[in-house]
Design an enzyme around this catalytic site. Structure first.
Site, PDB file in Angstrom:
ATOM      1  N   LYS A  13       0.837  -1.213   0.000  1.00 58.21           N
ATOM      2  CA  LYS A  13       0.000   0.000   0.000  1.00 58.21           C
ATOM      3  C   LYS A  13       0.872   1.265   0.000  1.00 58.21           C
ATOM      4  O   LYS A  13       0.605   2.195  -0.740  1.00 58.21           O
ATOM      5  CB  LYS A  13      -0.911   0.053   1.246  1.00 58.21           C
ATOM      6  CG  LYS A  13      -1.878  -1.113   1.374  1.00 58.21           C
ATOM      7  CD  LYS A  13      -2.828  -0.921   2.554  1.00 58.21           C
ATOM      8  CE  LYS A  13      -2.179  -0.956   3.929  1.00 58.21           C
ATOM      9  NZ  LYS A  13      -1.630  -2.276   4.341  1.00 58.21           N
ATOM     10  N   ARG A  88      -9.747   0.462   9.084  1.00 57.52           N
ATOM     11  CA  ARG A  88      -9.332  -0.888   9.434  1.00 57.52           C
ATOM     12  C   ARG A  88     -10.432  -1.648  10.167  1.00 57.52           C
ATOM     13  O   ARG A  88     -10.248  -2.816  10.490  1.00 57.52           O
ATOM     14  CB  ARG A  88      -8.094  -0.845  10.325  1.00 57.52           C
ATOM     15  CG  ARG A  88      -6.769  -0.992   9.564  1.00 57.52           C
ATOM     16  CD  ARG A  88      -5.667  -0.717  10.563  1.00 57.52           C
ATOM     17  NE  ARG A  88      -4.439  -1.400  10.349  1.00 57.52           N
ATOM     18  CZ  ARG A  88      -3.340  -0.824   9.844  1.00 57.52           C
ATOM     19  NH1 ARG A  88      -3.368   0.396   9.411  1.00 57.52           N
ATOM     20  NH2 ARG A  88      -2.205  -1.502   9.765  1.00 57.52           N
ATOM     21  N   ARG A 127      11.915  -5.484   5.239  1.00 59.76           N
ATOM     22  CA  ARG A 127      11.538  -4.076   4.983  1.00 59.76           C
ATOM     23  C   ARG A 127      12.332  -3.148   5.900  1.00 59.76           C
ATOM     24  O   ARG A 127      12.554  -3.454   7.073  1.00 59.76           O
ATOM     25  CB  ARG A 127      10.043  -3.899   5.240  1.00 59.76           C
ATOM     26  CG  ARG A 127       9.565  -2.463   5.090  1.00 59.76           C
ATOM     27  CD  ARG A 127       8.084  -2.383   4.882  1.00 59.76           C
ATOM     28  NE  ARG A 127       7.319  -2.509   6.105  1.00 59.76           N
ATOM     29  CZ  ARG A 127       5.992  -2.323   6.161  1.00 59.76           C
ATOM     30  NH1 ARG A 127       5.315  -2.027   5.063  1.00 59.76           N
ATOM     31  NH2 ARG A 127       5.346  -2.458   7.294  1.00 59.76           N
ATOM     32  N   ARG A 160      11.212  -1.548  11.537  1.00 57.97           N
ATOM     33  CA  ARG A 160      10.141  -1.247  12.498  1.00 57.97           C
ATOM     34  C   ARG A 160      10.005  -2.377  13.522  1.00 57.97           C
ATOM     35  O   ARG A 160      10.015  -3.558  13.143  1.00 57.97           O
ATOM     36  CB  ARG A 160       8.812  -1.082  11.752  1.00 57.97           C
ATOM     37  CG  ARG A 160       8.612   0.282  11.158  1.00 57.97           C
ATOM     38  CD  ARG A 160       7.411   0.362  10.259  1.00 57.97           C
ATOM     39  NE  ARG A 160       6.189  -0.247  10.770  1.00 57.97           N
ATOM     40  CZ  ARG A 160       5.024  -0.247  10.119  1.00 57.97           C
ATOM     41  NH1 ARG A 160       4.929   0.363   8.937  1.00 57.97           N
ATOM     42  NH2 ARG A 160       3.965  -0.834  10.627  1.00 57.97           N
ATOM     43  N   ARG A 171      -0.326  -9.138  13.698  1.00 57.93           N
ATOM     44  CA  ARG A 171      -0.884  -8.104  12.802  1.00 57.93           C
ATOM     45  C   ARG A 171      -1.698  -8.750  11.690  1.00 57.93           C
ATOM     46  O   ARG A 171      -2.747  -8.242  11.297  1.00 57.93           O
ATOM     47  CB  ARG A 171       0.245  -7.257  12.214  1.00 57.93           C
ATOM     48  CG  ARG A 171       0.866  -6.328  13.251  1.00 57.93           C
ATOM     49  CD  ARG A 171       2.153  -5.710  12.739  1.00 57.93           C
ATOM     50  NE  ARG A 171       1.942  -4.772  11.669  1.00 57.93           N
ATOM     51  CZ  ARG A 171       2.878  -4.438  10.778  1.00 57.93           C
ATOM     52  NH1 ARG A 171       4.085  -4.997  10.832  1.00 57.93           N
ATOM     53  NH2 ARG A 171       2.624  -3.562   9.844  1.00 57.93           N
TER      54      ARG A 171
HETATM   55  P1  AMP Z   1       0.658   0.545   9.540  1.00 56.14           P
HETATM   56  O1  AMP Z   1       1.841   1.425   9.353  1.00 56.14           O
HETATM   57  O2  AMP Z   1      -0.493   0.915   8.646  1.00 56.14           O
HETATM   58  O3  AMP Z   1       1.015  -0.922   9.446  1.00 56.14           O
HETATM   59  O4  AMP Z   1       0.129   0.785  11.035  1.00 56.14           O
HETATM   60  C1  AMP Z   1       0.965   0.534  12.150  1.00 56.14           C
HETATM   61  C2  AMP Z   1       0.125   0.395  13.404  1.00 56.14           C
HETATM   62  O5  AMP Z   1      -0.597   1.620  13.662  1.00 56.14           O
HETATM   63  C3  AMP Z   1      -0.970  -0.675  13.338  1.00 56.14           C
HETATM   64  O6  AMP Z   1      -0.461  -1.977  13.614  1.00 56.14           O
HETATM   65  C4  AMP Z   1      -1.928  -0.173  14.404  1.00 56.14           C
HETATM   66  O7  AMP Z   1      -1.438  -0.417  15.712  1.00 56.14           O
HETATM   67  C5  AMP Z   1      -1.891   1.336  14.177  1.00 56.14           C
HETATM   68  N1  AMP Z   1      -2.905   1.761  13.174  1.00 56.14           N
HETATM   69  C6  AMP Z   1      -2.661   2.329  11.960  1.00 56.14           C
HETATM   70  N2  AMP Z   1      -3.799   2.619  11.317  1.00 56.14           N
HETATM   71  C7  AMP Z   1      -4.805   2.224  12.136  1.00 56.14           C
HETATM   72  C8  AMP Z   1      -6.222   2.245  12.027  1.00 56.14           C
HETATM   73  N3  AMP Z   1      -6.846   2.718  10.942  1.00 56.14           N
HETATM   74  N4  AMP Z   1      -6.944   1.739  13.062  1.00 56.14           N
HETATM   75  C9  AMP Z   1      -6.347   1.271  14.186  1.00 56.14           C
HETATM   76  N5  AMP Z   1      -5.013   1.212  14.339  1.00 56.14           N
HETATM   77  C10 AMP Z   1      -4.228   1.686  13.324  1.00 56.14           C
END
Ligand code: AMP
Length: 216
Positions: A13, A88, A127, A160, A171
């Site tokens: 994404k 999400r 990554r 990360r 996740r």
């Molecule tokens: P990402 O970078 O999109 O993988 O997001 C990293 C972390 O941020 C996720 O594992 C969640 O803990 C939190 N997070 C990001 N976007 C959301 C969302 N829309 N709803 C809830 N938690 C989120």
């Protein structure tokens, strides 16, 4: 262009978002990037969300929606946006629909990525990201020019903490349980288009360009 990109962690994404920003100039809204910035700032909001991020769990909907609607209200979003990592949950998706419906600016499409789990895990453990400008690299397929250094801003890259195998598993489970049902939700609204995200980024960009010609 008003888009949602939906797919499991590591599906591409963020990488596709960089292409869309470059090609179409549409603002990119990654809730994950916003949360990591808050976390790094040490703000009280950052401290509140840190434990969710570290465990690979979802930040509660009400906190997410405050951040997203604040961002959506900024002037650059008048010309459109790409949501990456939001919504999400069904509650987030419904709140977004309501907000956009009221503004008379509905989504053009929801792009869902299809990628087998074994490819996702392989991509996430290799990554590396830039904590300064959020550029994404992969030490196997897309390494930076200088080892561990961002090509764009020369900041040191990081692996990360939630891209380590134990957290990746939870996740992916969270994605299947809370986010995957949104695919049927958006299908029902007639907004869903799909991409084969198992391919390299150039092929994904090409597939997106074909789709975008229909809705942009
Ligand atoms: P990402 O970078 O999109 O993988 O997001 C990293 C972390 O941020 C996720 O594992 C969640 O803990 C939190 N997070 C990001 N976007 C959301 C969302 N829309 N709803 C809830 N938690 C989120």
């Amino acid at each position: 262009m008003r888009l949602v990109l939906i797919g499991p962690p590591g599906c591409g994404k963020g990488t596709l978002s960089s292409f869309i920003v470059k090609e179409y100039g549409t603002p990119h809204i990654s809730t994950g990037d916003i949360f990591r910035e808050h976390r790094a700032s040490g703000s009280s909001f950052g401290q509140k969300i840190a434990s969710y991020i570290d465990r690979g769990e979802l930040v509660p909907d009400e906190l997410v929606l405050d951040v997203v609607f604040d961002r959506l209200g900024r002037p650059d979003c008048a010309k459109g946006f790409i949501f990456d990592g939001f919504p999400r949950t069904l509650q987030q998706a419904e709140a977004l629909q309501e907000r956009l419906h009221k503004a008379g600016k509905p989504l053009d499409a929801v792009v869902a990525f299809e990628v087998p789990d074994e490819i996702l895990v392989g991509r996430l453990v290799t990554r590396r990201v830039c904590p300064n400008c959020n550029a994404v690299y992969n030490i196997k397929n897309c390494p930076p020019k200088v080892e561990n250094t961002c090509d764009q801003c020369q900041h040191e890259l990081v692996h990360r903490p939630d891209d380590h195998e134990d957290v990746i598993k939870s996740r992916l489970e969270v994605y299947r349980r809370s986010t995957e049902p949104l695919i049927d939700y958006y299908k029902g609204l007639g907004l869903l288009v799909t991409l084969d995200g198992s391919q390299g980024s150039q092929e994904v960009d090409r597939q997106f360009s074909v789709l975008a010609a229909k809705f942009s």
